[in-house]
Design a protein around this motif. Structure first.
Motif, PDB file in Angstrom:
ATOM      1  N   LEU A 319       0.831  -1.210   0.000  1.00  0.00           N
ATOM      2  CA  LEU A 319       0.000   0.000   0.000  1.00  0.00           C
ATOM      3  C   LEU A 319       0.867   1.262   0.000  1.00  0.00           C
ATOM      4  CD1 LEU A 319      -2.871  -1.019   2.458  1.00  0.00           C
ATOM      5  CD2 LEU A 319      -2.994  -0.758  -0.027  1.00  0.00           C
ATOM      6  N   GLU A 320       1.979   1.208   0.709  1.00  0.00           N
ATOM      7  CA  GLU A 320       2.880   2.360   0.740  1.00  0.00           C
ATOM      8  C   GLU A 320       3.440   2.638  -0.651  1.00  0.00           C
ATOM      9  OE1 GLU A 320       6.879   4.016   3.052  1.00  0.00           O
ATOM     10  OE2 GLU A 320       6.063   2.022   3.509  1.00  0.00           O
ATOM     11  N   GLY A 323       0.806   4.235  -2.807  1.00  0.00           N
ATOM     12  CA  GLY A 323       0.641   5.654  -2.488  1.00  0.00           C
ATOM     13  C   GLY A 323       1.702   6.517  -3.156  1.00  0.00           C
ATOM     14  N   LYS A 331       3.506   8.035   3.216  1.00  0.00           N
ATOM     15  CA  LYS A 331       2.484   7.064   3.582  1.00  0.00           C
ATOM     16  C   LYS A 331       1.375   7.726   4.393  1.00  0.00           C
ATOM     17  CE  LYS A 331       1.835   2.729   6.146  1.00  0.00           C
ATOM     18  NZ  LYS A 331       2.534   1.664   6.946  1.00  0.00           N
ATOM     19  N   SER A 332       1.757   8.599   5.310  1.00  0.00           N
ATOM     20  CA  SER A 332       0.769   9.255   6.177  1.00  0.00           C
ATOM     21  C   SER A 332      -0.192  10.127   5.370  1.00  0.00           C
ATOM     22  CB  SER A 332       1.471  10.094   7.246  1.00  0.00           C
ATOM     23  OG  SER A 332       2.288  11.091   6.644  1.00  0.00           O
ATOM     24  N   TYR A 335      -2.660   7.852   3.402  1.00  0.00           N
ATOM     25  CA  TYR A 335      -3.719   7.279   4.226  1.00  0.00           C
ATOM     26  C   TYR A 335      -4.763   8.333   4.612  1.00  0.00           C
ATOM     27  CZ  TYR A 335      -2.062   2.501   4.927  1.00  0.00           C
ATOM     28  OH  TYR A 335      -1.726   1.179   4.748  1.00  0.00           O
ATOM     29  N   SER A 336      -4.291   9.507   5.052  1.00  0.00           N
ATOM     30  CA  SER A 336      -5.236  10.532   5.524  1.00  0.00           C
ATOM     31  C   SER A 336      -6.083  11.090   4.381  1.00  0.00           C
ATOM     32  CB  SER A 336      -4.478  11.666   6.216  1.00  0.00           C
ATOM     33  OG  SER A 336      -3.587  12.305   5.315  1.00  0.00           O
ATOM     34  N   LYS A 339      -8.617   8.383   2.983  1.00  0.00           N
ATOM     35  CA  LYS A 339      -9.778   8.212   3.867  1.00  0.00           C
ATOM     36  C   LYS A 339     -10.706   9.416   3.784  1.00  0.00           C
ATOM     37  CE  LYS A 339     -11.183   7.035   8.572  1.00  0.00           C
ATOM     38  NZ  LYS A 339     -10.741   6.690   9.935  1.00  0.00           N
ATOM     39  N   THR A 345     -10.122   3.578   4.710  1.00  0.00           N
ATOM     40  CA  THR A 345      -8.669   3.523   4.590  1.00  0.00           C
ATOM     41  C   THR A 345      -8.273   2.689   3.371  1.00  0.00           C
ATOM     42  OG1 THR A 345      -8.466   1.527   5.927  1.00  0.00           O
ATOM     43  CG2 THR A 345      -8.447   3.649   7.096  1.00  0.00           C
ATOM     44  N   PRO A 346      -7.050   2.847   2.883  1.00  0.00           N
ATOM     45  CA  PRO A 346      -6.592   2.026   1.759  1.00  0.00           C
ATOM     46  C   PRO A 346      -6.667   0.529   2.057  1.00  0.00           C
ATOM     47  CG  PRO A 346      -5.124   3.877   2.077  1.00  0.00           C
ATOM     48  CD  PRO A 346      -6.058   3.883   3.241  1.00  0.00           C
ATOM     49  N   ALA A 347      -6.325   0.135   3.311  1.00  0.00           N
ATOM     50  CA  ALA A 347      -6.352  -1.278   3.679  1.00  0.00           C
ATOM     51  C   ALA A 347      -7.772  -1.835   3.621  1.00  0.00           C
ATOM     52  CB  ALA A 347      -5.764  -1.453   5.071  1.00  0.00           C
TER      53      ALA A 347
END
Length: 354
Positions: A319-320, A323, A331-332, A335-336, A339, A345-347
């Motif tokens: 996922l990283e 991104g 990565k942060s 994700y933010s 969402k 979230t991506p997961a």
């Protein structure tokens, strides 16, 4: 230089000071203002040619033996005041940069003609041709050319002038500056064409013009108000026409799709505007007023869509990595923002589409 009486000394001082202020502000708008763009460069050029024109007049009146070459440069600057006034006003009011070097059609012919006249009809020998009289052909041409450009500038700012006297509509910061500058240059034009004391009065008015801008910039700086000389804000009362907005939106989306510019984590508004051949401010207006998104929101929406496609079709990437491939800088942030846009979230999204 022979001794001058007090009145002439004062006229000399204000004329010279006006020329100096103009040169100083010309350099400021060309090299040091924070938001430099084509519009501020045209304003810098306008101030420069006015200053050169005034400097020529000061030297010619107080130093009669001034070289013909310098006089010819000053006359060339006078011919360029109208074109640069028009170019600045056009950009400021429309919010669009002139593509490529098309603006040179207003400048190059003037320079070439003036070089020819300087060689064929030196000022010292043909000064009578520059008088604004029946036999002063060059002076009459200058009058007509300058007048035409001033009228063209007024046509451009006419709606903005009406707003100044309207209770229902308000002028933008850009429109106010454009109207002010056109008005001030008109005063210089009027002084130049209606009095035999041209050099002194033009110098004094030029000083007032540039000194006014100086004081205003100082006031804005003290009040921490940004100084803008081109369209930089949302236009609550000046929307892009629907047809034009739809055309630009299609071009923008096609550009983003084919060149995947959003994958560059360092992409800036000005870079995207350059690709579309419009000003950054016009692009910002399109995004904010017509698409309802800021530049970062627009770019991130493309990044999220790219990430969603990569999650669906690539099991080998983490996922990283997805991104980063989509254009997120970390990565942060991935994700933010993911969402925020999708509500998940991506997961979680990966589990949903697996």
């Amino acid at each position: 230089m022979p001794f001058m009486d007090l009145s002439k000394q004062l006229l000399f001082f204000f004329s010279a000071l006006g020329a100096f202020n103009g040169l100083f502000l010309s350099a400021y708008f060309a090299f040091f203002i924070k938001n430099k763009n084509q519009t501020t460069h045209f304003l810098a050029a306008l101030l420069f040619v006015i200053s050169v024109r005034v400097t020529k007049s000061v030297f010619l009146m107080f130093y009669p033996q001034t070289s013909s070459t310098f006089i010819q440069i000053g006359l060339t600057a006078c011919f360029l005041i109208g074109p640069f006034l028009y170019l600045y006003t056009r950009n400021a009011i429309t919010g669009k940069d002139i593509k490529g070097f098309q603006w040179l059609i207003h400048v190059i012919p003037v320079v070439l003609v003036m070089i020819f006249l300087g060689i064929k009809y030196p000022y010292r020998e043909y000064s009578h041709l520059w008088q604004r009289r029946y036999n002063g052909i060059f002076g009459i041409i200058l009058f007509v050319q300058w007048s035409a450009y001033v009228l063209a500038a007024y046509v451009l700012v006419w709606n903005s002038i009406k707003k100044l006297f309207s209770k229902k509509m308000k002028t933008t910061n850009t429109e106010f500056w454009a109207v002010t500058i056109v008005f001030c240059v008109s005063i210089i034009w009027l002084a130049y064409n209606t009095t035999q004391y041209t050099s002194y009065i033009v110098g004094a008015f030029s000083f007032s013009f540039t000194f006014y801008i100086t004081l205003t910039i100082w006031f804005f700086k003290v009040k921490k108000i940004p100084v803008e000389f081109s369209t930089t804000q949302k236009y609550a009362d000046k929307k892009i026409e629907i047809n034009e907005a739809e055309k630009l939106t299609k071009q923008l989306n096609a550009l983003m799709s084919t060149e995947t510019l959003h994958k560059n984590p360092n992409i800036k508004l000005k870079h995207l505007a350059e690709k579309l051949e419009i000003s950054p401010h016009y692009l910002s207006q399109l995004l904010n007023d017509n698409l309802g998104k800021s530049f970062s929101e627009y770019i991130n929406s493309w990044r999220v869509e790219t990430a969603k496609e990569l999650i669906k079709n690539n099991d080998q990437f983490t996922l990283e990595a997805i991104g980063l491939e989509a254009g997120f800088s970390s990565k942060s942030s991935f994700y933010s923002i993911f969402k925020k846009v999708t509500g998940t979230t991506p997961a979680t999204y990966k589990k949903q589409v697996s």
